[in-house]
Enzyme design. Structure first.
Site, PDB file in Angstrom:
ATOM      1  N   ASN A  10       0.818  -1.211   0.000  1.00  0.00           N
ATOM      2  CA  ASN A  10       0.000   0.000   0.000  1.00  0.00           C
ATOM      3  C   ASN A  10       0.850   1.258   0.000  1.00  0.00           C
ATOM      4  O   ASN A  10       1.994   1.262   0.481  1.00  0.00           O
ATOM      5  CB  ASN A  10      -0.898   0.057   1.249  1.00  0.00           C
ATOM      6  CG  ASN A  10      -2.102  -0.848   1.155  1.00  0.00           C
ATOM      7  OD1 ASN A  10      -2.471  -1.301   0.083  1.00  0.00           O
ATOM      8  ND2 ASN A  10      -2.708  -1.119   2.298  1.00  0.00           N
ATOM      9  N   GLY A 217       0.249  -5.610  26.864  1.00  0.00           N
ATOM     10  CA  GLY A 217       1.223  -6.566  26.365  1.00  0.00           C
ATOM     11  C   GLY A 217       0.627  -7.619  25.453  1.00  0.00           C
ATOM     12  O   GLY A 217      -0.232  -7.327  24.616  1.00  0.00           O
ATOM     13  N   ASP A 244       2.398  -4.882  13.096  1.00  0.00           N
ATOM     14  CA  ASP A 244       3.147  -5.534  12.025  1.00  0.00           C
ATOM     15  C   ASP A 244       4.598  -5.772  12.428  1.00  0.00           C
ATOM     16  O   ASP A 244       5.188  -6.802  12.084  1.00  0.00           O
ATOM     17  CB  ASP A 244       3.080  -4.693  10.755  1.00  0.00           C
ATOM     18  CG  ASP A 244       1.668  -4.579  10.202  1.00  0.00           C
ATOM     19  OD1 ASP A 244       0.872  -5.510  10.443  1.00  0.00           O
ATOM     20  OD2 ASP A 244       1.357  -3.576   9.545  1.00  0.00           O
TER      21      ASP A 244
END
Length: 297
Positions: A10, A217, A244
């Site tokens: 993208n 977390g 990611d």
């Protein structure tokens, strides 16, 4: 052992805003940045920076050459990236003063992948290799099934969670990485982290799950063990690439035989560095930066 990331590419348009725009509101942004992005591209760059041998497959439009350059610059093998007639996928990203984001996606070339192209890519991979999938391309269910049939280890990040995810047989998936919203959907409506993990395990026996919990977390559940990892506190600038980066570093570690607890720690450190910087792929840290932070924990 090779890692194939069959995922999105993208162009990210990132707008700094005082707050997320409301219905009917016209809002001036403080700045605009143009970055390489897509969950696929971001995770490939994170995998490569973590030291993995990673190959990226996906489609771009004619204007997407700089996305390929970014992948190559990070050490990703781009021989399988294909240029098609559709324009590149892109994202409109608002980042508020707290560093949180909201995102609108346009699929573009990411939705132009054919099964013939997928088969052509997969013929070069075999049992023992790993494949990473998200849900920003149009053939995720087909690729997951074909990869599993070859004996590859299949990792799924079911984001964005929509009807296409329901077409994926989780019998084809070895690892799933989800946030709380995605975990609730996969677990049959559970809401607490422990219940989400138990619900996923009950509905999909044998699958290994990583549940990310934002400021609380992450938790790994698989092979009869449950491991928790807290966040690494930093000043947050932009959370766009946090998930990611975490995914790329975690899978790089696990695919290399590292135990789950250490893999979570390394991934948490990498994600902490990423959120302290603006942008998506440019914020992903190097292995050296990540290792240096891990040594301080």
């Amino acid at each position: 052992m090779k890692i194939l990331n069959f995922g999105s590419l993208n162009i990210d348009y990132v707008y700094a805003v005082p707050h997320f725009v409301a219905a009917g509101e016209t809002l001036s942004s403080d700045s605009r940045g143009v970055f390489c992005g897509g969950k696929g591209l971001n995770q490939s760059i994170a995998l490569a920076k973590a030291g993995a041998e990673v190959y990226h497959a996906g489609c771009i439009g004619a204007e997407g050459g700089f996305l390929v350059d970014a992948l190559r610059g990070a050490g990703v093998d781009t021989r399988y990236v294909k240029t098609v007639s559709e324009p590149c996928g892109h994202a409109i990203i608002q980042v508020n003063v707290e560093g949180n984001n909201c995102i609108v996606l346009y699929g573009g070339a990411n939705e132009a992948i054919t099964t013939d192209y997928a088969d052509e890519v997969l013929k070069d991979f075999s049992a023992g290799d790993w494949i990473i999938l998200q849900n920003e391309i149009n053939v995720t269910p087909y690729v997951a099934h074909a990869a599993k049939a070859k004996g590859m280890t299949v990792v799924l990040n079911p984001s964005p969670y929509n009807a296409r995810i329901e077409q994926i047989s989780l019998d084809d998936v070895d690892y799933v990485l989800v946030n709380e919203t995605e975990g609730k959907m996969m677990s049959g409506g559970m809401t607490s982290p422990d219940d989400i993990l138990s619900g996923i395990a009950a509905r999909h026996p044998g699958i290994k799950t990583v549940l990310t919990l934002g400021g609380d977390g992450s938790v790994y559940c698989g092979d009869g063990v449950r491991v928790r990892q807290g966040i690494v506190p930093v000043k947050v600038v932009d959370t766009t690439a946090a998930g990611d980066t975490f995914t790329g570093y975690f899978i790089a570690e696990m695919s290399n035989g590292t135990d789950a607890a250490t893999s979570l720690k390394v991934a948490a450190a990498a994600a902490a560095i990423a959120v302290s910087r603006p942008g998506a792929s440019p914020s992903v840290p190097t292995r050296e930066e990540t290792d240096a932070l891990v040594r301080t924990l």
